[in-house]
Design a protein around this motif. Structure first.
Motif, short mmCIF file in Angstrom:
data_model
loop_
_atom_site.label_atom_id
_atom_site.label_comp_id
_atom_site.label_asym_id
_atom_site.label_seq_id
_atom_site.Cartn_x
_atom_site.Cartn_y
_atom_site.Cartn_z
N CYS A 1 1.04 -1.29 0.08
CA CYS A 1 0.06 -0.06 -0.13
C CYS A 1 0.76 1.19 0.04
N VAL B 1 -11.22 5.36 0.84
CA VAL B 1 -10.78 5.21 -0.37
C VAL B 1 -11.52 5.51 -1.39
N MET C 1 -1.81 3.26 -6.84
CA MET C 1 -2.21 3.79 -5.64
C MET C 1 -1.62 5.02 -5.41
N LEU D 1 -8.18 -1.08 2.57
CA LEU D 1 -8.29 -1.29 1.19
C LEU D 1 -9.30 -2.52 1.13
N LEU E 1 -5.83 6.40 -1.43
CA LEU E 1 -5.98 5.69 -0.01
C LEU E 1 -5.69 6.89 0.84
N HIS F 1 -2.29 -1.91 -8.36
CA HIS F 1 -3.50 -2.67 -7.65
C HIS F 1 -4.59 -2.89 -8.83
#
Length: 237
Positions: free
Chosen positions: A74, A100, A89, A124, A109, A80
């Protein structure tokens, strides 16, 4: 479970109440399984496996070349997948509740400063869960009417080896959380597959006839699902 050994290859053999023999090669490592009628002896099954050996090896080679997802941390500019599309991301720190937001091909995020990797993953995953529920709800409602079945429940959970499952007694289907990363057509295929099990328990000719009738391109969607990037070690579809 019985097994056949051909050179350095082991093939799982399951005998059940079906009319025809079926051969499957499962991603990601190419595990091989034969489903055979109860009346068929093991020597006949072995001859069948030998006749399909070249095809099995080709399928295994294809699977070994298949794209795999690396562990996700992340981080900003990390890849992703959502609905079959690759997104980058962007991690944004703020002093508010985590959330999100999907913007075109980017997943934003929002988390508090110093949020751990594990907490980011949880945020997530909950977003994936909500999105998958939104999509699955419409499909389940549509196919209940189409199949003329009532009161079908569905739920989403992490599953290690299957894309979905069905409880005929409870009239409930389970969907793997990982499906949120796959194309919508593949999600629909799994939903139809599991709901057809409410009409037919086994993967027999009647089951296949239902699938051909309800979703003529189901084999294509199955192949598409098995070609998409994989995360878990073993998938059973």
């Amino acid at each position: 479970m019985q097994q056949i050994k051909l050179s350095n290859m082991r093939i799982d053999v399951i005998q059940k109440d079906i009319k025809n023999i079926h051969l499957s090669v499962y991603p990601p490592a190419g595990r091989v399984r034969i489903s055979a009628p109860l009346r068929m002896d093991l020597d006949t099954i072995r001859v069948f496996a030998i006749s399909k050996l070249n095809w099995i090896k080709k399928q295994q080679q294809k699977l070994l070349r298949q794209e795999r997802e690396a562990p996700r941390e992340c981080l900003t500019r990390e890849s992703h997948y959502y609905m079959g599309k690759r997104c980058l991301m962007k991690v944004i720190e703020h002093n508010a509740a985590p959330r999100v937001i999907l913007k075109h091909s980017a997943v934003e995020l929002y988390v508090r400063p110093h949020t751990s990797i594990e907490k980011k993953r949880i945020v997530l995953e909950e977003w994936y869960r909500r999105k998958l529920k939104e999509i699955a709800s419409g499909y389940v409602e549509y196919w209940m009417k189409k199949m003329r079945v009532e009161d079908v429940e569905y739920a989403i959970k992490k599953m290690k080896t299957k894309w979905g499952s069905c409880s005929r007694e409870a009239k409930r289907i389970w969907l793997n959380l990982e499906l949120a990363k796959k194309p919508k057509e593949c999600i629909e295929y799994i939903i139809v597959h599991e709901m057809v099990h409410l009409l037919e328990r086994h993967h027999n000719e009647r089951f296949i006839a239902y699938m051909d009738n309800y979703l003529p391109k189901w084999r294509f969607y199955k192949e598409e699902l098995n070609r998409s990037p994989l995360r878990h070690e073993n998938w059973d579809y």
